[in-house]
Scaffold this active site. Sequence first.
Site, PDB file in Angstrom:
ATOM      1  CD  GLU A   1      -1.479  -2.481   1.623  1.00 34.19           C
ATOM      2  OE1 GLU A   1      -0.319  -2.563   2.088  1.00 34.19           O
ATOM      3  OE2 GLU A   1      -2.225  -3.471   1.500  1.00 34.19           O
TER       4      GLU A   1
ATOM      5  CG  HIS B   1     -14.243  -4.668   2.889  1.00 38.69           C
ATOM      6  ND1 HIS B   1     -14.107  -4.357   1.566  1.00 38.69           N
ATOM      7  CD2 HIS B   1     -14.675  -5.952   2.927  1.00 38.69           C
ATOM      8  CE1 HIS B   1     -14.430  -5.400   0.826  1.00 38.69           C
ATOM      9  NE2 HIS B   1     -14.786  -6.377   1.615  1.00 38.69           N
TER      10      HIS B   1
ATOM     11  CD  GLN C   1      -8.803  -8.390   7.340  1.00 41.64           C
ATOM     12  OE1 GLN C   1      -8.701  -8.185   6.141  1.00 41.64           O
ATOM     13  NE2 GLN C   1      -7.751  -8.661   8.099  1.00 41.64           N
TER      14      GLN C   1
END
Lengths: 616, 616
Positions: free
Chosen positions: A362, A411, A423
């Site tokens: 990322e 999410h 998550q």
Amino acid sequence: MQNLQELSEKAKLVRKWCLISTTEAASGHPTSCLSAADVTTVLFDKYFSYDIKDPHSLFNDRFVLSKGHASPLLYSLFGVAGAYPLEELKTLRKFGSRFEGHPTPKFVFSEAATGSLGQGLSVGAGLAVVGKREGLPYKTYVLCGDGELAEGQVWEAANFASHFQLDNLIAILDINRLGQSQPTMFGHDVQKYVDRFTSFGFEVLSIDGHNLTEIDEALDRATKNNNGKPFAIVAKTMKGKGISFIENKDSWHGKPLNKQELEKALAELGDINDGLQFNLKEPSKQKQNNSSASQSQKAAKFEAPAMGKEIATREIFGKVLAELANDNDAIYAVDADVMNSTFSEDFLKAHPNRFIEGYIAEQNMVSVAAALSRLQKIPFVATFAAFFTRAADQVRMARVGEANIKFVGSHVGVAIGEDGPSQMGLEDIAMFGCIPDSVVFQPCDAVSAAKLIPHMITHTGISYMRTLRSKTPVIYDNSEEISIGGSKILRQSADDVLTIAASGVTVAEALKAADELEKENINVRIVDCYSIKPIDKNTLSKCVQETKKKILITVEDHFEHGGLGDFVIAALSDTGTKIIKMAVTKISQSGTKDELLSDAGIDASHIIAAVKEAAK
Amino acid sequence: MQNLQELSEKAKLVRKWCLISTTEAASGHPTSCLSAADVTTVLFDKYFSYDIKDPHSLFNDRFVLSKGHASPLLYSLFGVAGAYPLEELKTLRKFGSRFEGHPTPKFVFSEAATGSLGQGLSVGAGLAVVGKREGLPYKTYVLCGDGELAEGQVWEAANFASHFQLDNLIAILDINRLGQSQPTMFGHDVQKYVDRFTSFGFEVLSIDGHNLTEIDEALDRATKNNNGKPFAIVAKTMKGKGISFIENKDSWHGKPLNKQELEKALAELGDINDGLQFNLKEPSKQKQNNSSASQSQKAAKFEAPAMGKEIATREIFGKVLAELANDNDAIYAVDADVMNSTFSEDFLKAHPNRFIEGYIAEQNMVSVAAALSRLQKIPFVATFAAFFTRAADQVRMARVGEANIKFVGSHVGVAIGEDGPSQMGLEDIAMFGCIPDSVVFQPCDAVSAAKLIPHMITHTGISYMRTLRSKTPVIYDNSEEISIGGSKILRQSADDVLTIAASGVTVAEALKAADELEKENINVRIVDCYSIKPIDKNTLSKCVQETKKKILITVEDHFEHGGLGDFVIAALSDTGTKIIKMAVTKISQSGTKDELLSDAGIDASHIIAAVKEAAK
């Protein structure tokens, strides 16, 4: 090879101004500049193609100073290249100067804001990958320090560069042995770096970074390299090179010379002609054959789903973006091996040449996007909201660099359910909301989500959209007007007792609560705050004025601090409104969406209880 | 070697429960478990030393599941090891179960919360380095996925492990070729991984990850390895191995079998004895020779500086911590090549065996600290506040893992001056403040800073202290009581017009402003909010009640959103107080401290103007 004497003289001129400027500033990192003065002098004088009058030209070669603390070197190089009088460097680090402590966009020749280490190779890789994709002829040079090679992001970038066969990228590693507080992990053991970059798929050459002939030969090879591999020049150098009393000495990191030391240093350098200039080369404006550019095909028109239909906000993202990109070549999408979750895969299908798969890295992904922004692209960066925290520093630096990047985090919240707390994006509003001038959205349905994407494109700067994992009913007609800073009153009556401000998944919970409360003759006003930053202060104030009690409840699937609630409270802090913040106050767990919304105290039943308590 | 048949049977038992549990849960990642079932079965049955009744024993071997989505594998392994009946795995991912979607501390056998990828090798390195430092005999095994090897943090950890010669660390790389959305960067080209880990200083062995004999030989070599190099076993595996219709197939990531598929799969596995158990080995409780442990020497007693003396809050940190560590063996300090800026170097001098130099790799540093916490240590992690954003995800995961870590971020705010915006910590209060149950401090002087450090030690969980680059006058006597959630009224009178809540560098600005205002007969109350979270609601409410106007001004050297101001506003949101937030609203630049405080609108003159405006 040209006159060594002249090159050496120019390198001395660069050194001179690195020293003068930092002594004038009484702070800065002269020794970190001097180690790289020789290699960059040869680069600028013999290889760098650049139109100094047009720093934004897409045809210019690129020079990224990853070791941003060596900014006086960068400023001296462009000074000797004729961009401005060298005397101006005496404003280094002074208020208002374009020559800041670390490069920022005030210095228009800088490709990125640097100064948080280990980000430059990613920026360079981003510049290089666009060069490849769009057939632009430029080379990208990145100057890295050795200390910063401990940053993992460097290796994300290295993988990315070799995977995408960026043989137009040249990393110059300034191995000067000394970090800030002590020697680096590997000191002058350059083989360690050679081995690492070789194993990561680079063509690598190790040289004496102060031998002008070796430097020249290395750059010659690097610029001719077209074997599909990025190139790394491992340059063994001395920190403070060229000035006897600081060269390769401990405890000289981040320390300017005092006036006397400067005099002594300048005497060592000897007489230098301030009028010397680099021989910048004219950039080629010939686009290279670019077979892949034609791969794009028109994405289908996005058809707004009918009201009542259940669809996740994340699902429409890729389709809408793909359609918008039909007529806007600047739009790119970047993902991190979750395109089938974020739905950026829909963009890939239509515009493969403008989709960049970043794999699970990322940090690199975000810095690549910063490079895209520098090239006037409009990058959309997508991953799970939780995993943008992995790139918080890169997002921060993108903002320092005035980058124009759009982030889409899927999410969010405890509502994701079974996957559990690792998550769940629960700090993303705080993170993106904290950034000056950013925009933060959280649509509750597919239609508003679709309508927010064009706003992200027109807004310049950092914008962020939270999207939901689970399906939610479409509550807006396609004719609804959705705006930056807007909101929508979803429910109101003449005798509302108070107002509930919800966003995303909690909108449906608030509506459910209102239905139940109505049965007991308690009416509440519901506002969908799809724009969290800026928040719709006017509408919320008006609602509070019009309800019986001057009470507003905010309810959100985000941690308590830094989310929607705080934006609302701050906006209404001069209105005397009592604000009750309902948010996630603990680490959640695995479970169903409904169990977890209940466990977090943000579902309909908790809203009902809060309203009843407040309405007493 | 023992009966291959029995090992194979045990691996099937592990597979069986990975499949059953995920089908019961109707979500999860069975194929990611199956690829690693063979290698972990051999590990647990033949090499793993563990007292299943005492998971917190310091003598146990360590197993870190870096690929946290394979949690059913972890749960099955400890189930077959006898920790609980395998039937309990049917609660996987259900609300209240200890078997969450990704491992959390509810599962006491997990060494860390994982699920954000690429963090496990750092955790393992942290466990291993303490093993080395303290002469503990355990081995640390880390199971990594291949997709996550794209995360830069893995390479930070790899450098760290080889630099500190952690030959008690064994990385098992499960190269199953398939990521979430597509094949990984390198697919089954295992040589790519071999080359990379070799170049990073590992002893590397590449094997067929489903050949029990090869696995056994590799683990045998790895556990006997004592050449100073960490060990990596590169295991070529098949995702979904053992079940024909999912093995090595696309589109099976994160997908459980349905009931019929499960039946078919169990039929393929054949009859398996659920009563099989791993032969865990008894851990050795023999401490190894540990020559370095005796290096510690008593740090000098910290003498509180006299009032009025100018000293930076960051300067006292290392001295105080070093002194406190004289009598507390659990205290460790970790830094990232800035120990001469954060002053953790003072800790190093006294307690070298408990100082860990993390070099410029903040992500690894924080995950190493999470490992220290798991071992009941009390790690203090120090770097520039701005660079904690580099590890925001690791801090997030540390909290999910209920880690006990103390963070100290220096160089906060625009007040750092000439270095410019890339080095300014301006989002750190938002970042640390957002974390559930965290504590956030910002002392304005050396005495309060010194007194907050013991509170950080006694507080369990995540605490954070902001420290200042520049010197500030000591304003507290050493007898002053400084508490978590406390504050101090520095100035008050009977006719205060309003209250100013300041913190850190703005305390001095507020006091300056008060002096000036007093000359014009405007009295203001000044509160030093050294505890930002929790904020001292009672004192602030009382101040607001006692001042003429129900107005409170917050002033801070932090971005507008998520800082002190928002904590104060939230705390007083039911009091009808008008709150004026003064904070940094734009990206700053290089300049002197005073220029930048003024430019940001948070210096004394701006406070004076705000007070006069509010007092109208």
